[in-house]
Design a protein around this motif. Structure first.
Motif, PDB file in Angstrom:
ATOM      1  N   GLU A  58       0.680  -1.310   0.302  1.00 45.36           N
ATOM      2  CA  GLU A  58      -0.201   0.107   0.048  1.00 45.36           C
ATOM      3  C   GLU A  58       0.603   1.031  -0.231  1.00 45.36           C
ATOM      4  OE1 GLU A  58      -3.088  -0.049  -0.466  1.00 45.36           O
ATOM      5  OE2 GLU A  58      -3.419   2.366   0.090  1.00 45.36           O
ATOM      6  N   HIS A  59       2.129   0.990   0.723  1.00 44.78           N
ATOM      7  CA  HIS A  59       2.930   2.397   0.815  1.00 44.78           C
ATOM      8  C   HIS A  59       3.412   2.489  -0.735  1.00 44.78           C
ATOM      9  CE1 HIS A  59       5.679   5.287   2.416  1.00 44.78           C
ATOM     10  NE2 HIS A  59       6.675   4.878   1.591  1.00 44.78           N
ATOM     11  N   ILE A  60       3.831   2.077  -1.507  1.00 45.89           N
ATOM     12  CA  ILE A  60       4.681   1.908  -2.488  1.00 45.89           C
ATOM     13  C   ILE A  60       3.565   2.184  -3.456  1.00 45.89           C
ATOM     14  CG2 ILE A  60       5.433   0.631  -4.342  1.00 45.89           C
ATOM     15  CD1 ILE A  60       6.430  -1.240  -2.434  1.00 45.89           C
ATOM     16  N   GLY A  61       2.189   1.329  -3.804  1.00 42.06           N
ATOM     17  CA  GLY A  61       1.509   2.001  -4.230  1.00 42.06           C
ATOM     18  C   GLY A  61       0.447   4.289  -4.605  1.00 42.06           C
ATOM     19  N   ARG A  62       1.067   4.267  -3.056  1.00 42.72           N
ATOM     20  CA  ARG A  62       1.024   5.223  -2.653  1.00 42.72           C
ATOM     21  C   ARG A  62       1.828   6.349  -3.074  1.00 42.72           C
ATOM     22  NH1 ARG A  62      -1.893   7.309   2.560  1.00 42.72           N
ATOM     23  NH2 ARG A  62      -4.349   6.100   2.434  1.00 42.72           N
ATOM     24  N   GLU A  63       3.326   5.744  -3.392  1.00 41.94           N
ATOM     25  CA  GLU A  63       4.425   6.664  -4.035  1.00 41.94           C
ATOM     26  C   GLU A  63       4.261   6.449  -4.923  1.00 41.94           C
ATOM     27  OE1 GLU A  63       7.794   4.820  -2.645  1.00 41.94           O
ATOM     28  OE2 GLU A  63       7.785   6.107  -0.653  1.00 41.94           O
ATOM     29  N   ARG A  64       3.869   5.294  -5.914  1.00 39.34           N
ATOM     30  CA  ARG A  64       3.706   5.330  -7.402  1.00 39.34           C
ATOM     31  C   ARG A  64       2.320   6.680  -7.679  1.00 39.34           C
ATOM     32  NH1 ARG A  64       3.669  -0.758  -7.904  1.00 39.34           N
ATOM     33  NH2 ARG A  64       5.949  -0.986  -8.076  1.00 39.34           N
ATOM     34  N   ALA A  65       0.949   6.392  -6.666  1.00 39.75           N
ATOM     35  CA  ALA A  65      -0.057   7.417  -6.955  1.00 39.75           C
ATOM     36  C   ALA A  65       0.589   8.577  -6.771  1.00 39.75           C
ATOM     37  CB  ALA A  65      -0.870   7.065  -6.054  1.00 39.75           C
ATOM     38  N   GLU A  66       1.547   9.359  -6.238  1.00 38.63           N
ATOM     39  CA  GLU A  66       1.938  10.829  -5.943  1.00 38.63           C
ATOM     40  C   GLU A  66       2.897  11.176  -7.661  1.00 38.63           C
ATOM     41  OE1 GLU A  66       2.771  10.308  -1.144  1.00 38.63           O
ATOM     42  OE2 GLU A  66       3.457  12.161  -2.868  1.00 38.63           O
ATOM     43  N   GLU A  67       4.045  10.121  -7.912  1.00 35.79           N
ATOM     44  CA  GLU A  67       3.879  10.438  -8.649  1.00 35.79           C
ATOM     45  C   GLU A  67       3.554  10.366 -10.165  1.00 35.79           C
ATOM     46  OE1 GLU A  67       7.831   7.486  -8.028  1.00 35.79           O
ATOM     47  OE2 GLU A  67       7.121   7.426  -9.361  1.00 35.79           O
ATOM     48  N   ASP A  68       1.985   9.694 -10.137  1.00 35.87           N
ATOM     49  CA  ASP A  68       1.501  10.461 -11.576  1.00 35.87           C
ATOM     50  C   ASP A  68       1.165  11.814 -11.318  1.00 35.87           C
ATOM     51  OD1 ASP A  68       0.440   6.689 -11.589  1.00 35.87           O
ATOM     52  OD2 ASP A  68       2.133   8.197 -12.185  1.00 35.87           O
ATOM     53  N   LEU A  69       0.822  11.495 -10.220  1.00 33.21           N
ATOM     54  CA  LEU A  69      -0.172  13.450  -9.496  1.00 33.21           C
ATOM     55  C   LEU A  69       0.976  13.934  -9.991  1.00 33.21           C
ATOM     56  CD1 LEU A  69      -2.524  15.190  -8.704  1.00 33.21           C
ATOM     57  CD2 LEU A  69      -1.689  14.843  -6.294  1.00 33.21           C
ATOM     58  N   GLN A  70       2.370  14.506  -9.919  1.00 32.90           N
ATOM     59  CA  GLN A  70       2.876  14.707 -10.380  1.00 32.90           C
ATOM     60  C   GLN A  70       3.179  15.307 -11.701  1.00 32.90           C
ATOM     61  OE1 GLN A  70       4.194  17.449  -8.167  1.00 32.90           O
ATOM     62  NE2 GLN A  70       3.383  16.764  -6.273  1.00 32.90           N
ATOM     63  N   GLN A  71       2.755  14.178 -12.009  1.00 36.92           N
ATOM     64  CA  GLN A  71       3.319  13.776 -14.107  1.00 36.92           C
ATOM     65  C   GLN A  71       2.189  14.708 -14.264  1.00 36.92           C
ATOM     66  OE1 GLN A  71       3.986  10.151 -14.944  1.00 36.92           O
ATOM     67  NE2 GLN A  71       6.302   9.649 -14.104  1.00 36.92           N
ATOM     68  N   VAL A  72       0.701  14.662 -14.073  1.00 35.29           N
ATOM     69  CA  VAL A  72      -0.195  15.124 -14.610  1.00 35.29           C
ATOM     70  C   VAL A  72       0.015  16.144 -14.095  1.00 35.29           C
ATOM     71  CG1 VAL A  72      -2.318  15.174 -14.090  1.00 35.29           C
ATOM     72  CG2 VAL A  72      -1.364  13.063 -14.244  1.00 35.29           C
ATOM     73  N   LEU A  73       0.610  17.044 -13.149  1.00 37.02           N
ATOM     74  CA  LEU A  73       0.852  18.509 -12.821  1.00 37.02           C
ATOM     75  C   LEU A  73       2.225  18.612 -13.698  1.00 37.02           C
ATOM     76  CD1 LEU A  73       0.115  18.848  -8.827  1.00 37.02           C
ATOM     77  CD2 LEU A  73      -1.382  19.922 -10.544  1.00 37.02           C
ATOM     78  N   SER A  74       2.868  18.557 -13.738  1.00 40.95           N
ATOM     79  CA  SER A  74       3.551  19.411 -14.760  1.00 40.95           C
ATOM     80  C   SER A  74       3.463  19.524 -15.961  1.00 40.95           C
ATOM     81  CB  SER A  74       4.640  17.597 -14.784  1.00 40.95           C
ATOM     82  OG  SER A  74       5.949  17.849 -13.832  1.00 40.95           O
ATOM     83  N   SER A  75       2.146  18.246 -17.227  1.00 42.99           N
ATOM     84  CA  SER A  75       1.828  18.856 -17.964  1.00 42.99           C
ATOM     85  C   SER A  75       1.139  19.736 -17.836  1.00 42.99           C
ATOM     86  CB  SER A  75       0.917  16.876 -18.321  1.00 42.99           C
ATOM     87  OG  SER A  75       1.678  16.234 -18.562  1.00 42.99           O
ATOM     88  N   LEU A  76       0.064  19.657 -17.244  1.00 41.05           N
ATOM     89  CA  LEU A  76      -0.906  20.874 -16.705  1.00 41.05           C
ATOM     90  C   LEU A  76      -0.009  21.744 -16.867  1.00 41.05           C
ATOM     91  CD1 LEU A  76      -3.529  19.696 -15.033  1.00 41.05           C
ATOM     92  CD2 LEU A  76      -3.268  19.959 -17.291  1.00 41.05           C
ATOM     93  N   GLU A  77       1.057  22.185 -16.002  1.00 41.70           N
ATOM     94  CA  GLU A  77       1.587  23.438 -16.236  1.00 41.70           C
ATOM     95  C   GLU A  77       2.173  23.983 -17.498  1.00 41.70           C
ATOM     96  OE1 GLU A  77       3.233  26.160 -14.422  1.00 41.70           O
ATOM     97  OE2 GLU A  77       1.854  25.619 -13.769  1.00 41.70           O
ATOM     98  N   GLY A  78       2.468  22.767 -18.310  1.00 42.94           N
ATOM     99  CA  GLY A  78       2.763  22.525 -19.221  1.00 42.94           C
ATOM    100  C   GLY A  78       2.269  23.169 -20.289  1.00 42.94           C
ATOM    101  N   GLU A  79       0.892  22.898 -20.210  1.00 45.17           N
ATOM    102  CA  GLU A  79      -0.099  24.054 -20.987  1.00 45.17           C
ATOM    103  C   GLU A  79      -0.095  25.208 -20.418  1.00 45.17           C
ATOM    104  OE1 GLU A  79      -1.444  19.982 -23.104  1.00 45.17           O
ATOM    105  OE2 GLU A  79      -2.707  22.602 -23.087  1.00 45.17           O
ATOM    106  N   LYS A  80       0.081  25.559 -19.342  1.00 43.98           N
ATOM    107  CA  LYS A  80       0.104  27.069 -19.311  1.00 43.98           C
ATOM    108  C   LYS A  80       1.254  27.557 -19.828  1.00 43.98           C
ATOM    109  CE  LYS A  80      -0.197  26.690 -14.557  1.00 43.98           C
ATOM    110  NZ  LYS A  80      -1.003  26.927 -13.288  1.00 43.98           N
TER     111      LYS A  80
END
Length: 636
Positions: free
Chosen positions: A35-57
């Motif tokens: 579960e701990h590893i799953g949360r870390e991977r989920a946070e990484e996915d979230l950061q990548q999505v935020l980077s993509s949205l920041e790329g749009e801006k």
């Protein structure tokens, strides 16, 4: 034992059993490290999505910088067709604003992300944004600002950039809608499922756990529901006003081996089986102590609601709260009739107050018009060219001893004729203006007299049957509610069938029609439609019934409010009390009729129908005075 303690005891036992079984299952059969590893991977996915949205801006910011430099070199002549739809579509830009330093919009264009046609956004007015508008403020000394904004068409990525001083504009704003297609591209690139929500997150299907956790956190990463296939993670985003009104929810797929999948599946099945068993036990227990007594009480309440006064009093043998409730139910019924009469009187007083307010509002507007007209007459009288006429008389009097010689010398006779003609034309024009303003003042005074006469004709006792023409009464109410301060133009359409006069309580009828017509007018003006209209219909709905319909194409009514609009105290207006339609419905019942309403939804208008009995007019009944029908259509 009271029912409260019964429920507490049952739920306590069930909760302890379920918590113990679930704890053992999670402790011995579920790998916490996974579960701990799953949360870390989920946070990484979230950061990548935020980077993509920041790329749009970032892309928008680069476009804004390039366009601002191009405008600085091209000059103000490039503000026309150069910044057109073709350029915006080619650069995937949906919003383009060029604003002056004081917030005035010099050039703007907003494109629908789906159709490409030009639209308007309530959050970005086309005439001016104001110096404190979120799109113009908070640069903090920087030449550009990037932000997200929730609009009518969805969430918008914005990039604002200060333009060169030599340009007429102060800020260049570019925007791109983060619609479903854009988010789908980002999700496919990252291999996740994501939602970007604004407003009421829970109502839009957001994970309740993420919504609740986001309310407690201060912009940090929060986790939602976890399944065998994915883990939900979310984070609030700051909008262009600096508030955490946006929620980014990412469903990150789990990446685990077959052993973890088997463990998770076993835990899921065991938890499900435990929940089903405990739910079955809980339902059986609650049925005996709660559901069965409540069923008897509900059946008794339904019978009373149907008007069956002969139903036997309910006497439960239990001594808990349900038994006490059943015994007190009889006493409550005795007060319902008293409360109903009080509510009817309150709603009637509210209706009378609204009638008086409407009349006073119209009289006030007419008095304002009369004041303006009187001021214009006074100004016109002061501007009369009387001084020139007095001066001419003084000159002629001074030369009276040799007036023919005086006029014959230096061509004064021709000049005197020209001066007299010019003076006469001026006085004639001024007289026509004064007469026109006096005519307007007279019309305003006649309108005030008409309003007061109408109000006096509506005053008096209720319950006395009168001979009423529905068509004339409708027109009279329309005239009564006409306001010179109306913000919009409403077209009144009439579709009157040839319906004979009827005998009814005219005061009650006027109260109902006043509420329906005023609400229709306000709905049309609230919608802001240029083709706003209200249609008045009179038709037979049976051999001995007549129907009056008031239909508008205004703001409409939400489906969830259709069953509540006739309830006392319910209103969707900021200044409303919620008693108008409630009082009108009660008045329709007293007339032996019904009042109903329907609407296809917000923006689709509404139609209210009043059905009353068509009573034959007795020959001995004296006809009531009614004003003649108005011409149709009438702009108000």
């Amino acid at each position: 034992m009271s029912i409260r303690w019964k429920i507490i005891a049952v739920l306590g036992v069930v909760t302890i059993l379920y918590a113990g079984i679930d704890h053992l299952s999670l402790r011995f059969l579920f790998a916490k490290q996974s579960e701990h590893i799953g949360r870390e991977r989920a946070e990484e996915d979230l950061q990548q999505v935020l980077s993509s949205l920041e790329g749009e801006k970032q892309e928008l910011a680069e476009l804004a910088a390039a366009w601002a430099d191009w405008l600085a070199s091209a000059g103000s002549d490039a503000l026309g067709d150069s910044l057109g739809t073709q350029l915006m579509v080619g650069c995937n830009v949906h919003v383009l604003y060029l604003c002056a330093a004081d917030g005035r919009v010099l050039h703007h264009r907003v494109l629908d992300p789906e159709t490409g046609s030009e639209i308007q956004l309530r959050q970005l007015p086309g005439h001016a944004l104001g110096v404190n508008h979120p799109a113009l403020a908070w640069f903090d000394g920087q030449p550009e600002r990037r932000s997200l904004a929730a609009t009518d068409k969805g969430i918008l990525a914005l990039a604002s950039r200060r333009t060169a001083e030599e340009l007429p504009g102060g800020t260049l704003i570019l925007g791109r809608f983060l619609d479903s297609a854009c988010l789908a591209r980002v999700a496919e690139r990252q291999g996740v499922r994501l939602e970007l929500l604004a407003g009421d997150w829970a109502a839009q299907g957001a994970d309740p756990a993420i919504v609740e956790a986001s309310a407690r956190s201060e912009g940090g990463v929060v986790f939602g529901a976890a399944t065998a296939e994915a883990l939900s993670v979310g984070r609030t985003l700051v909008d262009w006003e600096g508030r955490d009104t946006l929620l980014l929810e990412v469903e990150s797929p789990r990446r685990s081996d077959s052993r973890d999948a088997k463990f998770k599946g076993y835990v899921l099945l065991s938890s499900l089986a435990t929940a089903l068993i405990l739910t079955f036990v809980l339902m059986r227990l609650l049925e005996r102590v709660v559901v069965r007594p409540l069923g008897l009480l509900t059946h008794h309440t339904v019978e009373v609601g149907k008007g069956n006064s002969a139903v036997a009093p309910l006497d439960l043998a239990s001594q808990d709260e349900l038994g006490t409730l059943a015994r007190e139910f009889g006493r409550m019924l005795e007060r319902l009739e008293v409360l109903r009469r009080e509510a009817s009187n309150a709603s009637r007083q509210a209706g009378m107050s609204e009638v008086a307010t409407c009349v006073l509002h119209n009289v006030g507007n007419a008095l304002n018009s009369a004041t303006v007209a009187a001021g214009l007459v006074r100004s016109g009288a002061q501007a009369l060219a009387v001084d020139d006429l007095v001066q001419l008389a003084e000159v002629l009097e001074h030369e009276a001893h040799d007036l023919p010689g005086f006029l014959a010398s230096e061509g004064r006779d021709r000049k005197l004729v020209a001066f007299a003609r010019e003076l006469g034309d001026g006085l004639s024009s001024q007289r026509r203006g004064l007469l026109m303003e006096l005519s307007r003042l007279d019309e305003t005074i006649q309108r005030i007299v008409l309003l007061i006469t109408t109000q006096q004709s509506l005053a008096g006792g209720r319950g006395f049957p009168e001979r009423v023409s529905l068509a004339a009464q409708l027109d009279e109410v329309v005239e009564l509610t006409r306001s010179a301060a109306s913000s919009g133009v409403v077209e009144w359409r009439r579709e009157y069938e040839d319906v004979p006069e009827t005998v009814t309580d005219r005061h009650r009828l006027v109260e109902i029609l006043l509420v329906l017509i005023r609400n229709a007018r306000q709905a049309v003006e609230e919608s802001g439609r240029a083709d706003g209209s209200v249609t008045l219909r009179i038709r037979r709905s049976g051999e001995r019934r007549v129907c009056v319909e008031v239909e508008d194409n205004g703001a409409g009514i939400a489906p969830e409010n259709l069953t509540r609009i006739f309830a006392g105290g319910f209103t969707t207006k900021k200044t409303g009390l919620g008693y108008s339609l409630h009082h009108a419905c009660n008045a329709a019942t007293e007339l032996g009729g019904t009042l109903s309403g329907e609407s296809a939804g917000p923006g689709a208008g509404a139609c209210f129908r009043l059905e009353v009995p068509l009573v034959q007019v007795p020959t001995a009944l004296r006809p009531a005075s009614a004003r003649a029908s108005m011409e149709s259509p009438v702009p108000v």
